[in-house]
Design a protein around this motif. Structure first.
Motif, short mmCIF file in Angstrom:
data_model
loop_
_atom_site.label_atom_id
_atom_site.label_comp_id
_atom_site.label_asym_id
_atom_site.label_seq_id
_atom_site.Cartn_x
_atom_site.Cartn_y
_atom_site.Cartn_z
N GLU A 93 -25.40 11.16 -31.84
CA GLU A 93 -26.81 10.78 -31.69
C GLU A 93 -27.14 9.56 -32.57
O GLU A 93 -27.86 8.65 -32.15
CB GLU A 93 -27.71 11.98 -32.05
N VAL A 94 -26.61 9.52 -33.78
CA VAL A 94 -26.82 8.37 -34.66
C VAL A 94 -26.24 7.10 -34.02
O VAL A 94 -26.87 6.05 -33.99
CB VAL A 94 -26.19 8.60 -36.06
N GLN A 117 -28.43 5.79 -31.28
CA GLN A 117 -29.63 5.10 -31.76
C GLN A 117 -29.29 3.78 -32.44
O GLN A 117 -30.05 2.82 -32.38
CB GLN A 117 -30.43 6.01 -32.70
N MET A 118 -28.16 3.72 -33.10
CA MET A 118 -27.79 2.51 -33.83
C MET A 118 -27.43 1.35 -32.90
O MET A 118 -27.57 0.18 -33.27
CB MET A 118 -26.60 2.80 -34.75
N THR A 129 -30.33 13.33 -38.60
CA THR A 129 -30.19 12.15 -37.75
C THR A 129 -31.14 11.04 -38.20
O THR A 129 -30.74 9.88 -38.35
CB THR A 129 -30.50 12.54 -36.28
N THR A 130 -32.39 11.41 -38.45
CA THR A 130 -33.38 10.42 -38.90
C THR A 130 -32.97 9.77 -40.23
O THR A 130 -33.03 8.55 -40.39
CB THR A 130 -34.76 11.11 -39.08
N LEU A 136 -30.04 9.43 -41.48
CA LEU A 136 -28.86 8.57 -41.33
C LEU A 136 -29.23 7.25 -40.65
O LEU A 136 -28.78 6.18 -41.08
CB LEU A 136 -27.78 9.29 -40.53
N VAL A 137 -30.04 7.32 -39.60
CA VAL A 137 -30.41 6.09 -38.89
C VAL A 137 -31.18 5.17 -39.85
O VAL A 137 -30.89 3.97 -39.96
CB VAL A 137 -31.23 6.43 -37.62
#
Ligand SMILES: [Zn+2]
Length: 375
Positions: free
Chosen positions: A199-200, A203-204, A353-354, A356-357
């Motif tokens: 997921e990261v 988004q990245m 996740t948040t 890390l992003v």
């Protein structure tokens, strides 16, 4: 898109991927099926993947070349057993692989991983209760004395089904959804970490400002913790962020050990030391601690803190690569580690996740790894 809608979508993607991954067997040293599933997910997100000879899966997203390069990693293998002997009557003896809790094995369902489409179910036998003597009732049976009954009535029958010495065995892959976004499943450790990194990565890909990021899904962590070391030697990162479980301590039997709550959000490891065997562990780099602490507060997800002796991660080895890698363990609270049903909370995975992003996204050319700036 509003924040809430976005959060709902992310949580649902994490739920789906975690549950899909928990159904795929991947004993240490036998991760192929898990690797191919994750590689397909990364490819769908627009990334190119590669694999080294150990089986580590890697994908690199290029970014600001002046910023420290980041390796974000987690392990995709799980613990279990290897067939040690097939008895003449078709019952199967096993050798343990990884930190298997022997007192939680009797009457567990297992999967004999002969090959995709040919796997066979089995049951770890529990002596008939009516024949159990009073002193046996409170005794843990060592794994050497246990056997798996897969319904075979002879050794030849087992061999014909592909069950021979060396075949991998895992807890029967399954999951169950509990209330309030909590899920219990086989190998939450560390398919949850795998789901978060996918997921990261997703988004990245569309984030304009970012350092170079290497996403790594490592092998053989539950065996001897060194699969990720090979990936780090190949990638030579400046920063390493490792994802795994944090021992939740909010059950009656764990409270004295710390202050990590399931559902209380993601957390970071401030100290880990094995204390037996390896004499290894991780004291995180102060730049990483202060960075992720600040990021957590800025996005309203303050990180829980964990410090303990008795467990370690393969970050212990990764941090020693090259001129030293600025390292930190980040993770999600988990209950009942290494049992057949481990438990996590999707909201913690979403928060992780948040973090890390945002946290990786803010690593830029001005990010100092000089310890004198922090200590
Ligand atoms: Zn793990």
């Amino acid at each position: 898109m509003t924040g809430t809608q976005n959060a709902g979508e992310i949580r649902e993607r994490l739920r789906k991927l975690l549950c899909d991954l928990m159904l795929i067997p991947g004993l240490s040293g036998h991760e192929g099926r898990v690797r191919r599933h994750i590689a397909a997910e990364l490819k769908a997100a627009g990334l190119v993947t590669r694999t080294d000879r150990l089986g580590n899966l890697m994908a690199t997203l290029e970014g600001d070349s002046g910023a420290p390069a980041v390796m974000l990693f987690t392990h995709m293998d799980q613990l279990g057993f290897i067939v040690r002997k097939v008895e003449p009557n078709g019952l199967i003896r096993i050798e343990r692989l990884g930190g298997v809790p022997e007192r939680a094995l009797a009457s567990q369902e297992v999967l004999l991983c002969v090959g995709q489409g040919r796997d066979r179910p089995g049951v770890i036998a529990n002596k008939s209760h009516h024949a159990t003597t009073p002193d046996e009732k409170y005794k843990v049976v060592p794994y050497q004395e246990l056997y798996i009954d897969a319904g075979f009535s002879s050794r030849d029958e087992a061999l014909a089904a592909g069950v021979d010495i060396g075949v991998p065995v895992v807890y029967r892959p399954h999951w169950v959804e509990l209330s309030t976004d909590r899920i219990a499943g086989t190998s939450v450790d560390d398919r949850a970490g795998c789901a978060v990194i996918v997921e990261v990565a997703r988004q990245m890909v569309s984030r304009p400002k970012r350092p170079t990021i290497h996403f790594v899904f490592s092998v053989q962590e539950e065996f001897n913790l060194r699969g990720a070391l090979t990936a780090a030697q190949i990638l030579q990162p400046d920063v390493a962020i490792q994802l795994d479980l944090l021992l939740a301590t909010d059950t009656p039997d764990m409270g004295y050990r710390g202050d990590v709550r399931l559902g209380g959000g993601p957390g970071m490891g401030l100290y880990s030391f094995h204390g037996r065997g390896t004499l290894n562990g991780t004291i995180p780099h102060p730049a990483m601690v202060s960075h992720f602490d600040a990021v957590g507060r800025s996005v309203d997800i303050p990180l829980q803190r964990s410090a303990h002796v008795g467990a370690l991660t393969d970050l212990s080895y990764v941090q020693l690569v090259g001129q030293g890698v600025a390292s930190i363990d980040l993770g999600f609270p988990m209950r009942y580690s290494h049992s057949s049903l481990e438990m996590c909370d999707l909201r913690d995975l979403e928060g992780l996740t948040t973090i890390l992003v945002e946290g990786i996204g803010r690593i830029d050319a001005g990010f100092s790894l000089d310890r004198d700036d922090y200590e």
